[in-house]
Design an enzyme around this catalytic site. Structure first.
Site, mmCIF file in Angstrom:
data_model
loop_
_atom_site.group_PDB
_atom_site.id
_atom_site.type_symbol
_atom_site.label_atom_id
_atom_site.label_comp_id
_atom_site.label_asym_id
_atom_site.label_seq_id
_atom_site.Cartn_x
_atom_site.Cartn_y
_atom_site.Cartn_z
ATOM 1 N N HIS A 37 2.781 8.050 -1.471
ATOM 2 C CA HIS A 37 2.464 7.601 -0.109
ATOM 3 C C HIS A 37 2.741 8.710 0.918
ATOM 4 O O HIS A 37 1.927 8.958 1.797
ATOM 5 C CB HIS A 37 3.317 6.382 0.265
ATOM 6 C CG HIS A 37 3.061 5.150 -0.546
ATOM 7 N ND1 HIS A 37 4.004 4.605 -1.385
ATOM 8 C CD2 HIS A 37 1.975 4.334 -0.641
ATOM 9 C CE1 HIS A 37 3.515 3.506 -1.945
ATOM 10 N NE2 HIS A 37 2.287 3.322 -1.526
ATOM 11 N N ASP A 148 -5.776 5.335 -6.758
ATOM 12 C CA ASP A 148 -6.663 4.170 -6.818
ATOM 13 C C ASP A 148 -8.085 4.697 -6.624
ATOM 14 O O ASP A 148 -8.686 4.546 -5.563
ATOM 15 C CB ASP A 148 -6.274 3.158 -5.744
ATOM 16 C CG ASP A 148 -4.845 2.660 -5.925
ATOM 17 O OD1 ASP A 148 -4.643 1.657 -6.606
ATOM 18 O OD2 ASP A 148 -3.913 3.329 -5.414
ATOM 19 N N MET A 182 2.930 7.927 -9.827
ATOM 20 C CA MET A 182 3.854 7.161 -8.976
ATOM 21 C C MET A 182 3.192 5.875 -8.516
ATOM 22 O O MET A 182 2.014 5.861 -8.166
ATOM 23 C CB MET A 182 4.261 8.000 -7.775
ATOM 24 C CG MET A 182 5.216 9.087 -8.140
ATOM 25 S SD MET A 182 6.096 9.628 -6.685
ATOM 26 C CE MET A 182 7.213 10.794 -7.430
HETATM 27 P P1 AMP Z 1 -0.353 0.866 -2.144
HETATM 28 O O1 AMP Z 1 0.900 0.810 -1.328
HETATM 29 O O2 AMP Z 1 -0.129 0.836 -3.613
HETATM 30 O O3 AMP Z 1 -1.404 -0.110 -1.669
HETATM 31 O O4 AMP Z 1 -0.980 2.305 -1.866
HETATM 32 C C1 AMP Z 1 -1.249 2.736 -0.556
HETATM 33 C C2 AMP Z 1 -1.997 4.042 -0.635
HETATM 34 O O5 AMP Z 1 -1.207 4.993 -1.338
HETATM 35 C C3 AMP Z 1 -3.322 3.929 -1.383
HETATM 36 O O6 AMP Z 1 -4.285 4.750 -0.731
HETATM 37 C C4 AMP Z 1 -2.976 4.476 -2.748
HETATM 38 O O7 AMP Z 1 -4.080 5.043 -3.419
HETATM 39 C C5 AMP Z 1 -1.970 5.542 -2.374
HETATM 40 N N1 AMP Z 1 -1.118 5.886 -3.517
HETATM 41 C C6 AMP Z 1 -0.357 5.053 -4.265
HETATM 42 N N2 AMP Z 1 0.247 5.724 -5.257
HETATM 43 C C7 AMP Z 1 -0.159 7.017 -5.161
HETATM 44 C C8 AMP Z 1 0.113 8.208 -5.914
HETATM 45 N N3 AMP Z 1 0.894 8.208 -6.982
HETATM 46 N N4 AMP Z 1 -0.474 9.354 -5.511
HETATM 47 C C9 AMP Z 1 -1.298 9.360 -4.419
HETATM 48 N N5 AMP Z 1 -1.582 8.288 -3.678
HETATM 49 C C10 AMP Z 1 -1.023 7.126 -4.040
#
Ligand code: AMP
Length: 271
Positions: A37, A148, A182
């Site tokens: 994030h 994602d 992650m």
């Molecule tokens: P989430 O909180 O899981 O909905 O993710 C929020 C944003 O963070 C989304 O755009 C995800 O694709 C991105 N994200 C989550 N994990 C990662 C990661 N390991 N590397 C890069 N971006 C991430």
């Protein structure tokens, strides 16, 4: 850094900033923030004057038997991480939808396969919340992670099809030192499960590095490496259309979704 909980107040603040020609950057999240994030926040920070991060666990994108009720939360720790990377506004709405909210945004085709097939309705929930967040935050630029990969493609398509005045930027997938992609959901894994979770990226790396012409043989190789309790999919697709490939003759992506115990993990890699 200001913390804003009220959607209407946030919207008014953003409109005022736009009228002062401030460039607004936006990173939507569901919280329990990690280095994946914060890498998106750093990327967005360099592209805007005022950086907004939202934390909202969107019920619309969870299926009936998924982990909505136990999704991990740490608002205090999240706020500290946001402040450390220079976020200007942390948007933490207790609720985002009006009680009579009735509009849904649905992207067909790109959202149908992969996670769309194994999580029916998931991407409708994602595009609906992102469309609403874009309306509230009015960002010039928004950053989404390649973790994602399908979600990023679906959001790009929504923005293109609906002529939303937002530049969508992708951020690279960030891995832990052991290679595990992650994810907030990694917190669910026991040590034994985490070890098996490592086979997701090991399978993807093997698929990428194999000098095997046949896509089917590469997928078989990956399946041999995976130590999952259930595989939702392991596919090699066209990097743009996300359609399954028979031969790799252009930009391709290998994507996997698999269950380790009660935790569904996803990962992907460019070929
Ligand atoms: P989430 O909180 O899981 O909905 O993710 C929020 C944003 O963070 C989304 O755009 C995800 O694709 C991105 N994200 C989550 N994990 C990662 C990661 N390991 N590397 C890069 N971006 C991430």
């Amino acid at each position: 850094m200001q913390t804003q909980r009220d959607p209407s107040a946030l919207h008014a603040d953003m409109l005022a900033r736009r009228s002062r020609a401030e460039r607004i950057g936006f990173v939507p999240t569901m919280g329990f923030l990690h280095a994946g994030h914060t890498s998106l926040m750093e990327k967005a920070r360099a592209l805007c004057d005022h950086l907004v991060v939202s934390i909202y666990v969107n019920p619309l994108q969870f299926g009936p038997n998924e982990d909505l009720e136990r999704y991990p939360q740490d608002h205090e720790g999240d706020a500290a991480k946001c402040a450390a990377v220079g976020v200007d506004t942390l948007f933490l709405p207790p609720e985002l939808y009006d009680p009579d909210h009735s509009t849904n945004v649905s992207v067909s085709d790109l959202a149908d396969g992969l996670c769309g097939a194994s999580r029916p309705g998931h991407f409708d929930g994602v595009t609906t919340v992102v469309a609403r967040l874009f309306g509230l935050v009015q960002p010039h630029v928004a950053v989404f992670g390649e973790k994602d990969y399908q979600q990023l493609a679906v959001i790009r398509r929504m923005v293109r099809d609906l002529c939303m005045p937002v530049e969508v930027v992708g951020g690279e997938l960030i891995r832990d030192t052991d290679g595990l992609a992650m994810s907030s959901r990694n917190a669910y894994l026991s040590p034994e499960e985490r070890t098996r979770g490592l086979t997701l990226h090991q399978a993807l790396f093997a698929i990428r590095d194999a000098e095997i012409p046949s896509v089917a043989d590469r997928i078989s190789l990956g399946r041999e490496i995976l130590r999952a309790d259930r595989i939702d999919y392991l596919e090699i697709v066209d990097a743009e259309t996300l359609k399954p490939l028979r031969d790799i003759d252009g930009p391709a992506r290998a994507l996997v979704a698999a269950w380790i115990g009660g935790t569904r993990l996803i990962d992907n890699i460019g070929l």
